[in-house]
Design a protein around this motif. Structure first.
Motif, PDB file in Angstrom:
ATOM      1  N   LYS A  53      19.893 -16.939  24.027  1.00 20.15           N
ATOM      2  CA  LYS A  53      19.645 -15.869  23.056  1.00 20.15           C
ATOM      3  C   LYS A  53      19.460 -16.423  21.663  1.00 20.15           C
ATOM      4  N   LYS A  54      20.202 -17.481  21.343  1.00 18.63           N
ATOM      5  CA  LYS A  54      20.117 -18.063  20.007  1.00 18.63           C
ATOM      6  C   LYS A  54      18.727 -18.627  19.749  1.00 18.63           C
ATOM      7  N   LYS A  55      18.126 -19.228  20.761  1.00 13.79           N
ATOM      8  CA  LYS A  55      16.777 -19.781  20.610  1.00 13.79           C
ATOM      9  C   LYS A  55      15.742 -18.670  20.498  1.00 13.79           C
ATOM     10  N   LYS A  56      15.951 -17.586  21.255  1.00 13.46           N
ATOM     11  CA  LYS A  56      14.979 -16.491  21.245  1.00 13.46           C
ATOM     12  C   LYS A  56      15.007 -15.694  19.956  1.00 13.46           C
ATOM     13  N   GLU A  57      16.110 -15.761  19.232  1.00 14.18           N
ATOM     14  CA  GLU A  57      16.213 -14.965  18.018  1.00 14.18           C
ATOM     15  C   GLU A  57      15.267 -15.446  16.924  1.00 14.18           C
ATOM     16  N   GLY A  58      14.825 -16.666  16.977  1.00 14.14           N
ATOM     17  CA  GLY A  58      13.956 -17.176  15.932  1.00 14.14           C
ATOM     18  C   GLY A  58      13.051 -18.255  16.477  1.00 14.14           C
ATOM     19  N   GLY A  59      12.274 -18.850  15.576  1.00 14.19           N
ATOM     20  CA  GLY A  59      11.416 -19.943  15.972  1.00 14.19           C
ATOM     21  C   GLY A  59       9.940 -19.597  15.933  1.00 14.19           C
ATOM     22  N   ILE A  60       9.150 -20.542  16.347  1.00 11.81           N
ATOM     23  CA  ILE A  60       7.691 -20.430  16.293  1.00 11.81           C
ATOM     24  C   ILE A  60       7.124 -20.672  17.679  1.00 11.81           C
ATOM     25  N   PHE A  61       6.233 -19.808  18.110  1.00 11.18           N
ATOM     26  CA  PHE A  61       5.569 -19.990  19.392  1.00 11.18           C
ATOM     27  C   PHE A  61       4.451 -21.026  19.263  1.00 11.18           C
ATOM     28  N   VAL A  62       4.367 -21.927  20.246  1.00 12.82           N
ATOM     29  CA  VAL A  62       3.305 -22.943  20.284  1.00 12.82           C
ATOM     30  C   VAL A  62       2.768 -23.029  21.707  1.00 12.82           C
ATOM     31  N   ASN A  63       1.579 -23.557  21.846  1.00 12.26           N
ATOM     32  CA  ASN A  63       0.986 -23.771  23.161  1.00 12.26           C
ATOM     33  C   ASN A  63       1.361 -25.132  23.726  1.00 12.26           C
ATOM     34  N   VAL A  64       1.483 -25.196  25.035  1.00 10.75           N
ATOM     35  CA  VAL A  64       1.605 -26.459  25.763  1.00 10.75           C
ATOM     36  C   VAL A  64       0.392 -26.514  26.688  1.00 10.75           C
ATOM     37  N   PRO A  65      -0.707 -27.165  26.263  1.00 11.56           N
ATOM     38  CA  PRO A  65      -1.967 -27.073  27.023  1.00 11.56           C
ATOM     39  C   PRO A  65      -1.949 -27.872  28.312  1.00 11.56           C
ATOM     40  N   ALA A  66      -2.745 -27.402  29.258  1.00 12.62           N
ATOM     41  CA  ALA A  66      -3.058 -28.172  30.461  1.00 12.62           C
ATOM     42  C   ALA A  66      -4.381 -28.890  30.215  1.00 12.62           C
ATOM     43  N   LYS A  67      -5.047 -29.291  31.267  1.00 14.95           N
ATOM     44  CA  LYS A  67      -6.300 -30.039  31.115  1.00 14.95           C
ATOM     45  C   LYS A  67      -7.373 -29.374  31.961  1.00 14.95           C
ATOM     46  N   MET A  68      -8.621 -29.379  31.433  1.00 16.85           N
ATOM     47  CA  MET A  68      -9.752 -28.853  32.190  1.00 16.85           C
ATOM     48  C   MET A  68     -10.893 -29.877  32.170  1.00 16.85           C
ATOM     49  N   ARG A  69     -11.756 -29.754  33.169  1.00 17.99           N
ATOM     50  CA  ARG A  69     -12.963 -30.589  33.241  1.00 17.99           C
ATOM     51  C   ARG A  69     -14.175 -29.671  33.204  1.00 17.99           C
ATOM     52  N   SER A  70     -15.082 -29.933  32.277  1.00 19.99           N
ATOM     53  CA  SER A  70     -16.303 -29.143  32.134  1.00 19.99           C
ATOM     54  C   SER A  70     -17.499 -30.011  32.491  1.00 19.99           C
ATOM     55  N   THR A  71     -18.367 -29.487  33.341  1.00 20.63           N
ATOM     56  CA  THR A  71     -19.528 -30.244  33.813  1.00 20.63           C
ATOM     57  C   THR A  71     -20.790 -29.411  33.622  1.00 20.63           C
ATOM     58  N   ILE A  72     -21.829 -30.042  33.079  1.00 23.34           N
ATOM     59  CA  ILE A  72     -23.143 -29.417  32.926  1.00 23.34           C
ATOM     60  C   ILE A  72     -24.064 -29.984  34.007  1.00 23.34           C
ATOM     61  N   LEU A  73     -24.768 -29.101  34.701  1.00 19.74           N
ATOM     62  CA  LEU A  73     -25.658 -29.498  35.788  1.00 19.74           C
ATOM     63  C   LEU A  73     -27.059 -28.990  35.520  1.00 19.74           C
ATOM     64  N   SER A  74     -28.045 -29.827  35.827  1.00 21.19           N
ATOM     65  CA  SER A  74     -29.445 -29.416  35.830  1.00 21.19           C
ATOM     66  C   SER A  74     -29.878 -29.358  37.292  1.00 21.19           C
ATOM     67  N   GLY A  75     -29.929 -28.149  37.834  1.00 22.56           N
ATOM     68  CA  GLY A  75     -30.120 -28.035  39.272  1.00 22.56           C
ATOM     69  C   GLY A  75     -28.873 -28.570  39.960  1.00 22.56           C
ATOM     70  N   THR A  76     -29.024 -29.700  40.647  1.00 23.28           N
ATOM     71  CA  THR A  76     -27.873 -30.362  41.273  1.00 23.28           C
ATOM     72  C   THR A  76     -27.530 -31.675  40.571  1.00 23.28           C
ATOM     73  N   GLU A  77     -28.283 -32.020  39.546  1.00 22.58           N
ATOM     74  CA  GLU A  77     -28.060 -33.281  38.841  1.00 22.58           C
ATOM     75  C   GLU A  77     -27.053 -33.092  37.711  1.00 22.58           C
ATOM     76  N   GLN A  78     -26.053 -33.972  37.668  1.00 19.56           N
ATOM     77  CA  GLN A  78     -25.030 -33.894  36.630  1.00 19.56           C
ATOM     78  C   GLN A  78     -25.579 -34.439  35.312  1.00 19.56           C
ATOM     79  N   VAL A  79     -25.499 -33.628  34.263  1.00 25.44           N
ATOM     80  CA  VAL A  79     -26.024 -33.995  32.957  1.00 25.44           C
ATOM     81  C   VAL A  79     -24.918 -34.501  32.036  1.00 25.44           C
ATOM     82  N   ALA A  80     -23.771 -33.828  32.025  1.00 25.81           N
ATOM     83  CA  ALA A  80     -22.653 -34.218  31.161  1.00 25.81           C
ATOM     84  C   ALA A  80     -21.368 -33.717  31.782  1.00 25.81           C
ATOM     85  N   THR A  81     -20.303 -34.494  31.649  1.00 26.29           N
ATOM     86  CA  THR A  81     -18.981 -34.071  32.112  1.00 26.29           C
ATOM     87  C   THR A  81     -17.936 -34.578  31.139  1.00 26.29           C
TER      88      THR A  81
END
Length: 355
Positions: free
Chosen positions: A282-310
């Protein structure tokens, strides 16, 4: 970057006497009058596509290019073509409307200097916010002035009675220029330069005349480069999704124009952040600042079936939200907090005990 400096008045101090620490609650309209309303960011993907447009203009002597200069497949009609020269991805932060919080200050806290982005995203407390490092926008180089090849035609060429004769005499002039260049390089010219600088100048002039006159047969190509930007904000991982269509003859097309080759984007959730255990502190919940703890993602661009960027990026919305204890912002410490503008994660945290 705007800064929000909060100064407590006597009335607000009296109203906050029942609070022992900084009070942080989920945002509800009108919850607090003295404090900061802030968002945490979610991570979007900015896709920048550079496209080069080439405009071909045939030369006046294009029909004679093969006969006099042995140039094959020279087009006699104007043409326009496009090509993708670069596809770039970068992560950017945008406000997450689902992660809005209110922080109220009282006399027993030192978290009184909050830095927000223009969109209201929390960037820092008691410190100068960090600027996001993004690629600079594309700026086209100035186009050199076009050279008029006719200024290099001699009197005999200009006096010719037909286009065919002009083409023949121009071709002969081109061969003479190339012969002069060869003799100059071999040191067999009648008038040799006195030093290297003069030699370089003479060769440059011969090359300029050769290229200008040859363009009357081969034609000219003018290239223009433009940038188009797409922003994708994934809520979850998704299979290949249409991003845009592109044609070498028409350039960038609408998504429903089937004349172009489809370019897709796919996003994978790579995880990496365990689910936090429930806590009844309860003491911790009474105050403080919310922050993110990010995970990781992979983004890939495709031209048809050919990989352009990842690329792989930290992703705020694929991770969790944590609450930094309000004890960090009591009068026993001077706490400096910096958050990542793209993910809302803690970049740096410094707690100094007052002297």
């Amino acid at each position: 970057m705007k800064r929000l400096a909060l100064t407590l008045t006597a009335a607000s101090l009296l109203a906050a006497t029942t609070l022992a620490q900084t009070e942080t609650t989920a945002y509800q309209p009108g919850v607090t009058t003295e404090g900061a309303i802030y968002f945490l960011p979610k991570t979007a993907i900015r896709v920048t596509v550079q496209i080069e447009k080439t405009t071909y203009t045939p030369g006046d002597f294009a029909p004679y290019a093969q006969r006099y200069l042995r140039l094959n497949h020279v087009a006699t009609e104007p043409q326009v073509s496009y090509r993708v020269i670069n596809v770039r991805q970068e992560a950017i932060g945008v406000p997450d409307q689902q992660k809005a919080y209110a922080v109220k200050f009282n006399a027993k806290t030192v978290a009184a200097n909050v830095a927000l982005s223009p969109e209201g995203v929390l960037l820092a407390i008691n410190g100068e916010p960090r600027q996001p490092q993004l690629a600079k926008p594309f700026k086209a180089a100035p186009r050199p002035a076009a050279t008029n090849p006719r200024q290099f035609m001699n009197e005999e060429i200009l006096a010719a009675g037909s286009t065919a004769k002009m083409a023949e005499l121009t071709a002969q002039e081109i061969y003479d220029l190339r012969d002069s260049r060869s003799q100059l390089i071999k040191g067999q010219a009648d008038f040799m330069p006195q030093d290297g600088a003069q030699m370089k100048l003479m060769l440059a002039q011969l090359d300029e005349q050769d290229q200008a006159l040859t363009s009357l047969f081969a034609g000219t190509n003018v290239c223009d480069t433009t940038e188009t930007t797409f922003t994708v904000t994934p809520v979850s991982a998704f299979a290949p999704r249409l991003l845009f269509r592109f044609s070498t003859r028409l350039g960038m097309l609408d998504e429903d124009d089937l004349a172009g080759t489809p370019y897709y984007i796919t996003v994978e959730n790579l995880g990496g952040v365990p689910t936090p255990a429930a806590t009844n502190d309860k003491k911790k919940k009474e105050g403080g600042i919310f922050v993110n703890v990010p995970a990781k993602m992979r983004s890939t661009i495709l031209s048809g079936t050919e990989q352009v960027a990842t690329n792989e990026f930290p992703c705020a919305q694929f991770g969790n939200v944590e609450l930094l204890s309000g004890e960090l912002f009591n009068k026993h410490y001077t706490t400096h907090l910096w958050l990542n503008p793209t993910t809302g994660a803690v970049d740096r945290l410094e707690a100094e005990q007052p002297k």
